[in-house]
Enzyme design. Structure first.
Site, PDB file in Angstrom:
ATOM      1  N   HIS A 140     -14.751  16.619  -4.850  1.00  0.00           N
ATOM      2  CA  HIS A 140     -15.113  16.407  -3.440  1.00  0.00           C
ATOM      3  C   HIS A 140     -14.677  17.587  -2.577  1.00  0.00           C
ATOM      4  O   HIS A 140     -13.705  18.285  -2.875  1.00  0.00           O
ATOM      5  CB  HIS A 140     -14.611  15.059  -2.900  1.00  0.00           C
ATOM      6  CG  HIS A 140     -13.157  14.922  -2.623  1.00  0.00           C
ATOM      7  ND1 HIS A 140     -12.399  13.883  -3.107  1.00  0.00           N
ATOM      8  CD2 HIS A 140     -12.311  15.675  -1.876  1.00  0.00           C
ATOM      9  CE1 HIS A 140     -11.159  13.999  -2.674  1.00  0.00           C
ATOM     10  NE2 HIS A 140     -11.076  15.089  -1.924  1.00  0.00           N
ATOM     11  N   ASN A 166     -12.136  15.143  -8.206  1.00  0.00           N
ATOM     12  CA  ASN A 166     -13.477  14.731  -8.647  1.00  0.00           C
ATOM     13  C   ASN A 166     -14.567  15.651  -8.082  1.00  0.00           C
ATOM     14  O   ASN A 166     -15.742  15.342  -8.159  1.00  0.00           O
ATOM     15  CB  ASN A 166     -13.746  13.275  -8.244  1.00  0.00           C
ATOM     16  CG  ASN A 166     -13.650  13.054  -6.733  1.00  0.00           C
ATOM     17  OD1 ASN A 166     -13.536  14.011  -5.969  1.00  0.00           O
ATOM     18  ND2 ASN A 166     -13.705  11.808  -6.312  1.00  0.00           N
ATOM     19  N   ASP A 190     -12.291  16.546   8.365  1.00  0.00           N
ATOM     20  CA  ASP A 190     -12.318  15.098   8.173  1.00  0.00           C
ATOM     21  C   ASP A 190     -11.097  14.424   8.789  1.00  0.00           C
ATOM     22  O   ASP A 190     -10.142  15.090   9.191  1.00  0.00           O
ATOM     23  CB  ASP A 190     -12.422  14.753   6.674  1.00  0.00           C
ATOM     24  CG  ASP A 190     -11.459  15.572   5.800  1.00  0.00           C
ATOM     25  OD1 ASP A 190     -10.481  16.124   6.340  1.00  0.00           O
ATOM     26  OD2 ASP A 190     -11.687  15.651   4.587  1.00  0.00           O
ATOM     27  N   GLU A 197     -17.642  12.559  -1.408  1.00  0.00           N
ATOM     28  CA  GLU A 197     -17.360  12.095  -2.765  1.00  0.00           C
ATOM     29  C   GLU A 197     -18.604  12.238  -3.652  1.00  0.00           C
ATOM     30  O   GLU A 197     -19.733  12.191  -3.159  1.00  0.00           O
ATOM     31  CB  GLU A 197     -16.933  10.621  -2.723  1.00  0.00           C
ATOM     32  CG  GLU A 197     -15.679  10.354  -1.890  1.00  0.00           C
ATOM     33  CD  GLU A 197     -14.380  10.647  -2.643  1.00  0.00           C
ATOM     34  OE1 GLU A 197     -14.344  11.588  -3.464  1.00  0.00           O
ATOM     35  OE2 GLU A 197     -13.393   9.931  -2.399  1.00  0.00           O
TER      36      GLU A 197
HETATM   37  C1  GLP Z   1      -8.228  15.550   0.394  1.00  0.00           C
HETATM   38  C2  GLP Z   1      -8.954  16.192   1.588  1.00  0.00           C
HETATM   39  C3  GLP Z   1      -9.691  17.407   1.160  1.00  0.00           C
HETATM   40  C4  GLP Z   1      -8.777  18.186   0.255  1.00  0.00           C
HETATM   41  C5  GLP Z   1      -8.656  17.494  -1.066  1.00  0.00           C
HETATM   42  C6  GLP Z   1      -7.612  18.085  -1.997  1.00  0.00           C
HETATM   43  O1  GLP Z   1      -8.529  14.234   0.210  1.00  0.00           O
HETATM   44  N1  GLP Z   1      -9.840  15.338   2.329  1.00  0.00           N
HETATM   45  O2  GLP Z   1     -10.090  18.150   2.290  1.00  0.00           O
HETATM   46  O3  GLP Z   1      -9.304  19.465   0.008  1.00  0.00           O
HETATM   47  O4  GLP Z   1      -8.490  16.117  -0.881  1.00  0.00           O
HETATM   48  O5  GLP Z   1      -6.334  17.773  -1.594  1.00  0.00           O
HETATM   49  P1  GLP Z   1      -5.037  18.556  -2.070  1.00  0.00           P
HETATM   50  O6  GLP Z   1      -5.122  19.913  -1.469  1.00  0.00           O
HETATM   51  O7  GLP Z   1      -3.883  17.779  -1.528  1.00  0.00           O
HETATM   52  O8  GLP Z   1      -5.080  18.582  -3.553  1.00  0.00           O
END
Ligand code: GLP
Length: 242
Positions: free
Chosen positions: A138, A136, A67, A143
């Site tokens: 995702h 959440n 992404d 989402e």
């Molecule tokens: C982000 C990314 C995801 C990631 C998730 C968790 O928004 N788009 O790919 O896995 O949220 O993030 P973190 O590893 O900083 O907790």
């Protein structure tokens, strides 16, 4: 699903990097699906160390990121393009032309989504997709919703997601409201999925995703339908699993 729990972050990082390194050693042209966020940073550091130690070469590898934010220049300190350069891609011998990430500055975003999905289609199946997990549920930026989109698409970020990611920006208002993400269908096409989750604040969603009902309200729960998922957890993230 093969769920492994680690006592230290170091052990988890070495295990994650070891899986990726072993894949690249046996398949030098491996196609890696890569993730951003805080979760994979320690694994990327281990991969950089392995490369510098001469244990592995990424010369023939292709990478495809999950992404990217919409509206951030590549040079922006919080863009996922820059994150990947700083955390991994800029420190290993992967060919820049084989590193792919959606273009969040494209004038025609729908065309960009189609281009990225076609690129994935033409490049062949991703061998290993690395994933983190949002609070959440995702994955990528898919989402929770009553229905999910199969392929690469534009998504509105939930407030909870923007708040969680505000730590990468100077002010919370700077967090973009939209992103381009691979769809859940795109993600599930990978041969193998490596899901990594750390921390007590993710324990409840880990339980829902791995042991709860399969529902679009927790996108990660769809991973239960995939035939080859390896999950790496620290003890806190895995503390509510039964
Ligand atoms: C982000 C990314 C995801 C990631 C998730 C968790 O928004 N788009 O790919 O896995 O949220 O993030 P973190 O590893 O900083 O907790």
């Amino acid at each position: 699903m093969n769920i492994l729990t680690f006592q230290t972050q170091e052990a988890l990082n070495k295990a994650g990097a070891g899986i990726i390194t072993a894949l690249v050693q046996t398949n030098p042209k491996a196609r890696l699906g890569l993730a951003t966020g805080g979760t994979p940073v320690g694994i990327y550091q281990e991969l950089v160390d392995a490369y510098k130690a001469g244990t592995v070469s990424f010369q023939g590898v292709s990478s495809f990121n999950l992404d990217e934010y919409i509206g951030l220049e590549r040079s922006h300190e919080a863009s996922y393009y820059r994150f990947m350069q700083e955390q991994l891609l800029g420190h290993i011998d992967i060919a820049p032309e084989r590193c792919h990430i959606p273009n969040g500055m494209a004038e025609d975003l729908d065309a960009e989504c189609r281009r990225y999905e076609q690129l994935l289609e033409d490049s062949g199946q991703i061998d290993l997709q690395l994933l983190g997990l949002g609070h959440n549920g995702h994955i990528g930026f898919n989402e929770p919703d009553v229905a999910l989109t199969r392929s690469t698409h534009v998504v509105q970020l939930r407030e909870q997601t923007r708040e969680a990611n505000a730590r990468f920006f100077d002010t919370p208002e700077q967090v973009p409201v939209q992103a381009i993400t691979m769809g859940v269908g795109t993600i599930l096409k990978a041969k193998m999925i490596l899901l990594v989750v750390r921390g007590k604040d993710k324990a409840e969603i880990v339980k829902q995703a791995l042991q709860g009902p399969i529902t679009t309200e927790c996108p990660a729960s769809l991973l239960q339908t995939h035939p080859h998922v390896v999950v790496l957890l620290d003890q806190e993230a895995g503390s509510l699993l039964v």
